[in-house]
Each structure stands twice: as C-alpha cells, then as structure tokens.
Scaffold this motif. Structure first.
Motif, PDB file in Angstrom:
ATOM      1  N   ASN A 200       0.900  -1.226  -0.112  1.00 33.04           N
ATOM      2  CA  ASN A 200      -0.099  -0.133   0.007  1.00 33.04           C
ATOM      3  C   ASN A 200       1.035   1.178   0.117  1.00 33.04           C
ATOM      4  O   ASN A 200       1.810   1.367   0.749  1.00 33.04           O
ATOM      5  CB  ASN A 200      -0.765   0.141   1.138  1.00 33.04           C
ATOM      6  N   ALA A 201       0.829   1.937  -0.839  1.00 32.30           N
ATOM      7  CA  ALA A 201       1.509   3.072  -1.343  1.00 32.30           C
ATOM      8  C   ALA A 201       1.759   4.203   0.205  1.00 32.30           C
ATOM      9  O   ALA A 201       2.656   4.721   0.451  1.00 32.30           O
ATOM     10  CB  ALA A 201       0.979   4.218  -2.192  1.00 32.30           C
ATOM     11  N   SER A 202       0.712   4.296   0.762  1.00 24.79           N
ATOM     12  CA  SER A 202       0.481   4.933   2.162  1.00 24.79           C
ATOM     13  C   SER A 202       1.164   4.353   3.297  1.00 24.79           C
ATOM     14  O   SER A 202       1.667   5.021   4.307  1.00 24.79           O
ATOM     15  CB  SER A 202      -0.649   5.323   2.378  1.00 24.79           C
ATOM     16  N   THR A 203       1.198   3.173   3.373  1.00 23.31           N
ATOM     17  CA  THR A 203       1.895   2.324   4.532  1.00 23.31           C
ATOM     18  C   THR A 203       3.007   1.553   3.955  1.00 23.31           C
ATOM     19  O   THR A 203       3.582   0.719   4.580  1.00 23.31           O
ATOM     20  CB  THR A 203       1.034   1.551   5.166  1.00 23.31           C
ATOM     21  N   ALA A 204       4.012   1.830   2.938  1.00 24.38           N
ATOM     22  CA  ALA A 204       4.951   0.827   2.384  1.00 24.38           C
ATOM     23  C   ALA A 204       5.981   0.702   3.120  1.00 24.38           C
ATOM     24  O   ALA A 204       6.502  -0.189   3.568  1.00 24.38           O
ATOM     25  CB  ALA A 204       5.293   1.486   0.902  1.00 24.38           C
ATOM     26  N   ALA A 205       6.181   1.867   3.992  1.00 24.53           N
ATOM     27  CA  ALA A 205       7.367   1.833   4.771  1.00 24.53           C
ATOM     28  C   ALA A 205       7.336   0.899   5.901  1.00 24.53           C
ATOM     29  O   ALA A 205       7.994   0.118   6.443  1.00 24.53           O
ATOM     30  CB  ALA A 205       7.822   3.202   5.132  1.00 24.53           C
ATOM     31  N   SER A 206       5.965   1.083   6.548  1.00 21.01           N
ATOM     32  CA  SER A 206       5.750   0.279   7.865  1.00 21.01           C
ATOM     33  C   SER A 206       5.298  -1.033   7.358  1.00 21.01           C
ATOM     34  O   SER A 206       5.995  -2.008   8.207  1.00 21.01           O
ATOM     35  CB  SER A 206       4.547   0.992   8.520  1.00 21.01           C
ATOM     36  N   GLN A 207       4.881  -1.320   6.331  1.00 19.42           N
ATOM     37  CA  GLN A 207       4.755  -2.699   5.849  1.00 19.42           C
ATOM     38  C   GLN A 207       6.293  -3.459   5.573  1.00 19.42           C
ATOM     39  O   GLN A 207       6.518  -4.627   6.144  1.00 19.42           O
ATOM     40  CB  GLN A 207       4.014  -2.770   4.317  1.00 19.42           C
ATOM     41  N   GLY A 208       7.063  -2.589   5.021  1.00 20.88           N
ATOM     42  CA  GLY A 208       8.414  -3.197   4.492  1.00 20.88           C
ATOM     43  C   GLY A 208       9.133  -3.396   5.889  1.00 20.88           C
ATOM     44  O   GLY A 208       9.783  -4.684   5.906  1.00 20.88           O
ATOM     45  N   ALA A 209       9.249  -2.418   6.928  1.00 20.45           N
ATOM     46  CA  ALA A 209       9.741  -2.818   8.216  1.00 20.45           C
ATOM     47  C   ALA A 209       9.219  -3.910   8.804  1.00 20.45           C
ATOM     48  O   ALA A 209       9.995  -4.719   9.413  1.00 20.45           O
ATOM     49  CB  ALA A 209       9.728  -1.445   9.151  1.00 20.45           C
ATOM     50  N   ALA A 210       7.890  -4.313   9.082  1.00 25.75           N
ATOM     51  CA  ALA A 210       7.437  -5.447   9.444  1.00 25.75           C
ATOM     52  C   ALA A 210       7.794  -6.706   8.961  1.00 25.75           C
ATOM     53  O   ALA A 210       8.151  -7.363   9.549  1.00 25.75           O
ATOM     54  CB  ALA A 210       5.727  -5.014   9.624  1.00 25.75           C
ATOM     55  N   ASP A 211       7.642  -6.634   7.397  1.00 21.51           N
ATOM     56  CA  ASP A 211       8.154  -7.855   7.050  1.00 21.51           C
ATOM     57  C   ASP A 211       9.595  -8.104   7.048  1.00 21.51           C
ATOM     58  O   ASP A 211       9.930  -9.304   7.090  1.00 21.51           O
ATOM     59  CB  ASP A 211       7.549  -7.758   5.378  1.00 21.51           C
ATOM     60  N   GLY A 212      10.392  -6.973   6.989  1.00 23.62           N
ATOM     61  CA  GLY A 212      11.767  -7.307   7.457  1.00 23.62           C
ATOM     62  C   GLY A 212      12.194  -7.902   8.579  1.00 23.62           C
ATOM     63  O   GLY A 212      12.980  -8.929   8.806  1.00 23.62           O
ATOM     64  N   ALA A 213      11.233  -7.344   9.606  1.00 18.46           N
ATOM     65  CA  ALA A 213      11.642  -8.021  11.134  1.00 18.46           C
ATOM     66  C   ALA A 213      11.188  -9.546  11.081  1.00 18.46           C
ATOM     67  O   ALA A 213      11.649 -10.448  11.631  1.00 18.46           O
ATOM     68  CB  ALA A 213      10.862  -7.032  12.011  1.00 18.46           C
ATOM     69  N   ASP A 214       9.879  -9.782  10.330  1.00 11.00           N
ATOM     70  CA  ASP A 214       9.524 -11.003  10.383  1.00 11.00           C
ATOM     71  C   ASP A 214      10.200 -11.993   9.495  1.00 11.00           C
ATOM     72  O   ASP A 214      10.739 -13.233  10.070  1.00 11.00           O
ATOM     73  CB  ASP A 214       8.214 -11.177   9.676  1.00 11.00           C
ATOM     74  N   ALA A 215      10.808 -11.459   8.655  1.00 13.22           N
ATOM     75  CA  ALA A 215      11.867 -12.384   7.557  1.00 13.22           C
ATOM     76  C   ALA A 215      12.958 -12.767   8.438  1.00 13.22           C
ATOM     77  O   ALA A 215      13.390 -13.981   8.568  1.00 13.22           O
ATOM     78  CB  ALA A 215      12.357 -11.551   6.425  1.00 13.22           C
ATOM     79  N   VAL A 216      13.357 -11.843   9.447  1.00 14.91           N
ATOM     80  CA  VAL A 216      14.598 -12.284  10.150  1.00 14.91           C
ATOM     81  C   VAL A 216      14.216 -13.329  11.301  1.00 14.91           C
ATOM     82  O   VAL A 216      14.770 -14.127  11.696  1.00 14.91           O
ATOM     83  CB  VAL A 216      15.199 -11.023  10.849  1.00 14.91           C
ATOM     84  N   ALA A 217      13.137 -12.924  11.779  1.00  6.74           N
ATOM     85  CA  ALA A 217      12.427 -13.871  13.009  1.00  6.74           C
ATOM     86  C   ALA A 217      12.392 -15.356  12.343  1.00  6.74           C
ATOM     87  O   ALA A 217      12.653 -16.313  12.898  1.00  6.74           O
ATOM     88  CB  ALA A 217      11.259 -13.482  13.417  1.00  6.74           C
ATOM     89  N   LYS A 218      11.781 -15.343  11.063  1.00  2.00           N
ATOM     90  CA  LYS A 218      11.645 -16.908  10.604  1.00  2.00           C
ATOM     91  C   LYS A 218      12.966 -17.426   9.968  1.00  2.00           C
ATOM     92  O   LYS A 218      13.111 -18.620  10.349  1.00  2.00           O
ATOM     93  CB  LYS A 218      10.855 -16.600   9.086  1.00  2.00           C
ATOM     94  N   ALA A 219      13.748 -16.892   9.637  1.00  2.00           N
ATOM     95  CA  ALA A 219      15.131 -17.244   9.168  1.00  2.00           C
ATOM     96  C   ALA A 219      15.932 -17.716  10.616  1.00  2.00           C
ATOM     97  O   ALA A 219      16.482 -18.836  10.650  1.00  2.00           O
ATOM     98  CB  ALA A 219      16.033 -16.376   8.566  1.00  2.00           C
ATOM     99  N   SER A 220      15.803 -16.967  11.573  1.00  2.00           N
ATOM    100  CA  SER A 220      16.625 -17.306  12.865  1.00  2.00           C
ATOM    101  C   SER A 220      15.897 -18.512  13.559  1.00  2.00           C
ATOM    102  O   SER A 220      16.755 -19.300  14.113  1.00  2.00           O
ATOM    103  CB  SER A 220      16.336 -16.087  13.810  1.00  2.00           C
ATOM    104  N   ALA A 221      14.572 -18.450  13.320  1.00  2.00           N
ATOM    105  CA  ALA A 221      13.925 -19.706  14.319  1.00  2.00           C
ATOM    106  C   ALA A 221      14.235 -21.039  13.217  1.00  2.00           C
ATOM    107  O   ALA A 221      14.225 -22.165  14.012  1.00  2.00           O
ATOM    108  CB  ALA A 221      12.340 -19.777  14.023  1.00  2.00           C
ATOM    109  N   LEU A 222      14.902 -21.040  12.269  1.00  2.00           N
ATOM    110  CA  LEU A 222      15.337 -21.987  11.188  1.00  2.00           C
ATOM    111  C   LEU A 222      16.750 -22.346  11.541  1.00  2.00           C
ATOM    112  O   LEU A 222      17.101 -23.463  11.091  1.00  2.00           O
ATOM    113  CB  LEU A 222      15.157 -21.968   9.919  1.00  2.00           C
ATOM    114  N   GLY A 223      17.597 -21.441  12.455  1.00  2.00           N
ATOM    115  CA  GLY A 223      18.955 -21.575  12.632  1.00  2.00           C
ATOM    116  C   GLY A 223      19.829 -21.045  11.629  1.00  2.00           C
ATOM    117  O   GLY A 223      20.916 -21.309  11.576  1.00  2.00           O
TER     118      GLY A 223
END
Length: 275
Positions: free
Chosen positions: A124-147
């Motif tokens: 969403n153009a109006s929330t792109a920055a917050s979306q990207g930040a949330a997804d980036g944090a989730d990507a790290v969490a998912k990768a970390s959980a896998l070792g």
C-alpha cells in the motif's frame, strides 16, 4: 520461481508483459561490505544452486548431493509464500547443512500494487514503509527460528510489475528500503530476487542508491550458467560476490531415485550461516 506464487504459465505471461528488453543499470550499488568488522563474516557460495517451491525431504537432499548443485534456496516465510513447508524445520536445516548443502533463504512478502493477479499481501503506497519494516523483521525472525544466524544472506522475492508506473514503482522502492533496513538492523545481509526486465531492473536503475539490498538475484532465463557474461546492468553494480542468476526454470530432474522440478541458479553471493 517454480510455481512459487503462480502457475508457470501465468509467470511467463507476466514476465512477457513486463517486457523482455533489458537496459543497463546506472550508478554504484549500495552493497553490504563482506569485511565489515562489526558483523559476523559472510558465508559466500560460488557455484550452481537450485530453487524449488517446497523444501525437499532430507532423504531427497542427501540423494541430490552429488556435486552438481551445492546450494538450495528455501522459502522461509512471507504471506505470499506459495507452498506449505512440512520439511522446512530447524532440524532439517541443521541436517542438510551437515550433509554439505549451502542454503539461500528467500522471503515472499508484499507484492507491487500494480501487479497483475491477486496476492494475499499487497504493498500500500501510504503504508509501504511500515509494511516493509514489519516484513523485514518477520523475515529475520523466520530465518532465525530455522537456525540461520546473523550474517546470513536473506533475499526478498519481488515478482514482475510495470516499473514505468511511477507511483507503483515508488511504493515498491519505499517498501524495499524499509525491508532492507529492518533486515540489516539485525545484521542479516539483505538481498533481492527479481526479474531482469522489471523488478530487478527497478533496483539496478534506481537513481537513489541508498538503503537498497546489497545482493541482487536476477531472473533471466537464457540457460547460461553465469553471473557475469550475461549481467544485464551496469558492470559496476553488485560486484565482489553479490550476484545470483536464475537462468533456467521448470527443469524436471532425477537424482538418486528422487525427481524434483527445480529452477537452476548460478550463484556468487552470501548464503545462510548455519551450525
């Protein structure tokens, strides 16, 4: 990516619609230094890799470890991830790593607002920055959980879209920059998967080089196993072990009694740090 988010037919249609002509990029890549002393050292793999929708079984991975491929891409998360991953666990990561496989974690998150088709998560153009930040944090969490540890390469999947649509392209770049910053904040090396005629081109030709992923995995299905001779952008971009090239798709291959449909990749970039 092999039916990762859409059928092979629709992927080809989308790719063709985006335009097959490739223009050289401009500017210098904002790359993550492999020698940054405050970060864990990068693990770089150079050689042939494969990606497939669902992580194969451990027995299949053992059978496929013949020397032809040395790395495999795995889909660690994202709301637009196309396949369930019953095999992809921390135990699987540890086991296949002990066999000798290098792993390339990829995250399929929000997709462009002007992209054809439907996606569970759209930028969403109006929330792109917050979306990207949330997804980036989730990507790290998912990768970390896998070792997969800090210092690992972690790649964002962005499918084809009309990069001449200025508002759409700006929203995508805003999202990607926020994703990159969130990933780097945890000392993971951000990377980006996209098409040489569209999504990868958007990064490579962006005038503003700040806060862009430092590793580029480009889809160019020319069946040439290289990251150099067919590099479609400026020669100064993503040098020094920061490139991946998806050069063949939908290849049905059998090894050790296991048949898997994969995409082939030429790889010269950071992979996951495990063990």
């Amino acid at each position: 990516m092999s039916s990762h988010r859409a059928s092979r037919k629709s992927r080809y249609i989308a790719w063709a619609a985006a335009g097959a002509a490739v223009l050289a990029g401009a500017g210098i890549a904002a790359q993550n230094s492999l020698a940054t002393t405050s970060w864990p050292a990068a693990k770089v793999y150079t050689g042939r890799a494969f990606d497939t929708c669902a992580a194969p079984s451990l027995s299949a991975m053992k059978a496929w470890h013949t020397g032809f491929y040395g790395a495999a891409a795995v889909y660690v998360g994202g709301k637009n991830r196309g396949c369930s991953q019953p095999n992809l666990t921390a135990s699987w990561v540890k086991s296949v790593s002990s066999v000798g496989w290098k792993l390339i974690p990829i995250y399929v998150a929000a997709q462009p607002p002007c992209q054809t088709g439907s996606s569970p998560e759209t930028i969403n153009a109006s929330t792109a920055a917050s979306q990207g930040a949330a997804d980036g944090a989730d990507a790290v969490a998912k990768a970390s959980a896998l070792g997969m540890k800090a210092g690992s390469g972690l790649y964002l999947d962005m499918e084809p879209y009309d990069i001449t649509n200025t508002s759409c392209n700006n929203a995508v770049l805003t999202y990607v920059r926020a994703w990159h910053k969130a990933v780097n904040a945890k000392q993971y090396r951000s990377g980006f998967y996209g098409f040489s005629s569209s999504s990868a081109k958007a990064l490579a030709t962006a005038t503003d080089r700040t806060n862009l992923p430092g590793n580029l995995w480009y889809a160019k299905w020319d069946q040439v196993n290289t990251t150099t001779t067919d590099w479609p952008f400026a020669s100064t971009l993503y040098t020094g072990h920061h490139r991946g090239h998806q050069y063949m798709v939908n290849s049905k291959e059998s090894r050790g009694g296991y048949t898997i449909t994969v995409d082939r990749d030429a790889w010269d970039a950071p992979v996951a740090i495990t063990g």
